[in-house]
Motif scaffolding. Structure first.
Motif, mmCIF file in Angstrom:
data_model
loop_
_atom_site.group_PDB
_atom_site.id
_atom_site.type_symbol
_atom_site.label_atom_id
_atom_site.label_comp_id
_atom_site.label_asym_id
_atom_site.label_seq_id
_atom_site.Cartn_x
_atom_site.Cartn_y
_atom_site.Cartn_z
ATOM 1 N N THR A 1 0.838 -1.194 0.000
ATOM 2 C CA THR A 1 0.000 0.000 0.000
ATOM 3 C C THR A 1 0.868 1.237 0.000
ATOM 4 O OG1 THR A 1 -1.716 -1.160 1.246
ATOM 5 C CG2 THR A 1 -1.845 1.232 1.182
ATOM 6 N N THR B 1 -4.079 -5.134 -7.553
ATOM 7 C CA THR B 1 -4.764 -5.621 -8.746
ATOM 8 C C THR B 1 -4.073 -5.052 -9.988
ATOM 9 O OG1 THR B 1 -6.326 -3.769 -8.923
ATOM 10 C CG2 THR B 1 -6.950 -5.596 -7.475
ATOM 11 N N LEU C 1 -3.119 4.118 -2.186
ATOM 12 C CA LEU C 1 -3.322 3.139 -3.239
ATOM 13 C C LEU C 1 -2.790 1.772 -2.828
ATOM 14 C CD1 LEU C 1 -4.318 2.679 -6.167
ATOM 15 C CD2 LEU C 1 -1.970 3.054 -6.920
ATOM 16 N N ASP C 2 -3.700 0.820 -2.765
ATOM 17 C CA ASP C 2 -3.328 -0.583 -2.618
ATOM 18 C C ASP C 2 -3.188 -1.113 -4.042
ATOM 19 O OD1 ASP C 2 -3.309 -3.336 -2.525
ATOM 20 O OD2 ASP C 2 -5.104 -3.542 -1.307
ATOM 21 N N PHE C 3 -1.968 -1.448 -4.470
ATOM 22 C CA PHE C 3 -1.757 -1.816 -5.869
ATOM 23 C C PHE C 3 -1.811 -3.334 -6.067
ATOM 24 C CE2 PHE C 3 2.353 -1.020 -3.850
ATOM 25 C CZ PHE C 3 3.053 -2.199 -4.102
ATOM 26 N N LYS D 1 -1.103 8.213 -11.120
ATOM 27 C CA LYS D 1 -1.522 8.741 -9.819
ATOM 28 C C LYS D 1 -0.328 9.281 -9.033
ATOM 29 C CE LYS D 1 -5.678 5.919 -9.053
ATOM 30 N NZ LYS D 1 -6.601 7.022 -8.758
ATOM 31 N N ASP E 1 -5.289 -3.469 -12.549
ATOM 32 C CA ASP E 1 -5.769 -2.136 -12.891
ATOM 33 C C ASP E 1 -5.134 -1.070 -12.008
ATOM 34 O OD1 ASP E 1 -7.335 -3.093 -14.917
ATOM 35 O OD2 ASP E 1 -9.195 -3.124 -13.746
ATOM 36 N N ARG E 2 -5.053 -1.345 -10.717
ATOM 37 C CA ARG E 2 -4.455 -0.362 -9.809
ATOM 38 C C ARG E 2 -2.968 -0.194 -10.078
ATOM 39 N NH1 ARG E 2 -7.187 -2.728 -4.296
ATOM 40 N NH2 ARG E 2 -9.363 -2.290 -4.819
ATOM 41 N N LEU E 3 -2.297 -1.300 -10.360
ATOM 42 C CA LEU E 3 -0.870 -1.221 -10.659
ATOM 43 C C LEU E 3 -0.634 -0.433 -11.943
ATOM 44 C CD1 LEU E 3 1.918 -2.153 -9.693
ATOM 45 C CD2 LEU E 3 1.646 -4.185 -11.126
ATOM 46 N N LYS E 4 -1.530 -0.608 -12.899
ATOM 47 C CA LYS E 4 -1.407 0.080 -14.175
ATOM 48 C C LYS E 4 -1.585 1.588 -14.029
ATOM 49 C CE LYS E 4 -3.313 0.094 -18.879
ATOM 50 N NZ LYS E 4 -4.314 -0.524 -19.800
ATOM 51 N N THR E 5 -2.495 2.008 -13.134
ATOM 52 C CA THR E 5 -2.773 3.434 -12.966
ATOM 53 C C THR E 5 -1.800 4.115 -12.002
ATOM 54 O OG1 THR E 5 -4.332 3.022 -11.139
ATOM 55 C CG2 THR E 5 -5.231 3.064 -13.380
ATOM 56 N N LEU E 6 -0.954 3.335 -11.346
ATOM 57 C CA LEU E 6 -0.079 3.894 -10.321
ATOM 58 C C LEU E 6 0.849 4.991 -10.851
ATOM 59 C CD1 LEU E 6 1.512 1.841 -7.476
ATOM 60 C CD2 LEU E 6 2.730 3.745 -8.484
#
Length: 251
Positions: free
Chosen positions: A108, A226, A222-224, A236, A228-233
Motif C-alpha cells: 500500500t 490488482t 493506493l493498494d496496488f 496517480k 488495474d491499480r498497478l497500471k494506474t499507479l
C-alpha cells in the motif's frame, strides 16, 4: 524519534496474476524501482531503527533482495504464512524493543510520514492506533466506526454515514498502517488467537481496549494489489511525487 517497524510482505499477489509470477507483490516496480526498496528507504529516513520483515510467499526472493540492497541496515526477516495476525505476533517475538511497534502493509502506497503516526500514538497512549481516511469515494466494505473522541468503536460493512440516531461520528477506511503497544498486543494475540489482523484481532481489541484513529487527510492512498491499480499507479504518483514521498531522487 526512533521506532521499530513490522512490515507485512507475505502476500501471494494472486490478484495480480501473471504480473506477479515469480516475484513477490512488494517487489513490483514503481517507475522502475521495486516498491520494497522505496518503502524501506522511507522508513529508515523517517526514524525506523529496527525493521522486521514478515515474509511468506517467495520469502527467499525477498531475503536475497534485502541482502543485496540493505546489508548495512538492521533488518530481521521471519517467515509466517498463516495470516497477518500471526505475522504481527511473530514480529513482536523477535523485536529487541519493548514499547511499541509500527505495523504496515507492504503493498500500500501512502503519502504519510510514519514517524508522525508513532509520535501521535506515544502522545495519546492507546493500546492501538489505526491510520484511517474518510470513506468518501472509497469502498465502504470494512469501514471503521469512529466516535466523537476519535476512538475506534467498531467495524461495519456497507453502512451509511451518520444519521441522528448513530452513536458514531463517521465511517473511515483502514489504510493498513497501525501502531501498537507491543507488550499488550503480543499478549492479546497469544490469549485470544486469530489469524487475520483485520478480521479477527482488531474487532476483538476495540471491544476491550482503547483504539484510536489517526486521521490521514491526504487523498494519496493506493493498494496496488490488482492489475488495474498497478497500471494506474504511475499516473496517480508521477516521479516527482515518488521523489517527495520516499525521499529519493529518481530524476
Amino acid at each position: 524519534m526512533s521506532f521499530t517497524t513490522c512490515l507485512l510482505v507475505g502476500g501471494k499477489g494472486s490478484r495480480l496474476g501473471t504480473l506477479a509470477s515469480g516475484s513477490p507483490k512488494c517487489l513490483m516496480p514503481i517507475h522502475g524501482i521495486p516498491f520494497l526498496k522505496l518503502l524501506i528507504h522511507k522508513l529508515f529516513w523517517e526514524g525506523c531503527t529496527e525493521l522486521i520483515l514478515v515474509t511468506g510467499h517467495l520469502s527467499e526472493v525477498i531475503e536475497e533482495f534485502v541482502a543485496a540492497n540493505f546489508a548495512e541496515r538492521k533488518i530481521t526477516i521471519v517467515t509466517e504464512s498463516t495470516g497477518t495476525g500471526k505475522a504481527l505476533l511473530a514480529a513482536t517475538q523477535v523485536s529487541t524493543q519493548h514499547y511499541d511497534i509500527l505495523c504496515i502493509n507492504g503493498d500500500t502506497l501512502l503519502d504519510i510520514q510514519y514517524d508522525q503516526v508513532v509520535r501521535y500514538h506515544r502522545q495519546t497512549n492507546p493500546v492501538a492506533t489505526i491510520v484511517t481516511t474518510a470513506s468518501h469515494g472509497l469502498p465502504d466494505v470494512g469501514a471503521i466506526q469512529i466516535d466523537r473522541n476519535n476512538r475506534v468503536i467498531g467495524f461495519r460493512e456497507k453502512v451509511a454515514f451518520e444519521t441522528p440516531e448513530s452513536n458514531f461520528l463517521q465511517l473511515a477506511i483502514n489504510c493498513g498502517c497501525y501502531c501498537f503497544n507491543l507488550k499488550y498486543v503480543k499478549e492479546f494475540i497469544e490469549n485470544n488467537g486469530g489469524v487475520s489482523l483485520e478480521r479477527d484481532i482488531l474487532p476483538k481489541l476495540v471491544q476491550t481496549a482503547e483504539v484510536l484513529s489517526f486521521n490521514y487527510t491526504n487523498s494519496a492512498l493506493l493498494d496496488f494489489g490488482t492489475p488495474d491499480r498497478l497500471k494506474t499507479l504511475p499516473a496517480k504518483f508521477p516521479i516527482i511525487e515518488i521523489n517527495r514521498i520516499f525521499h529519493v531522487g529518481l530524476l
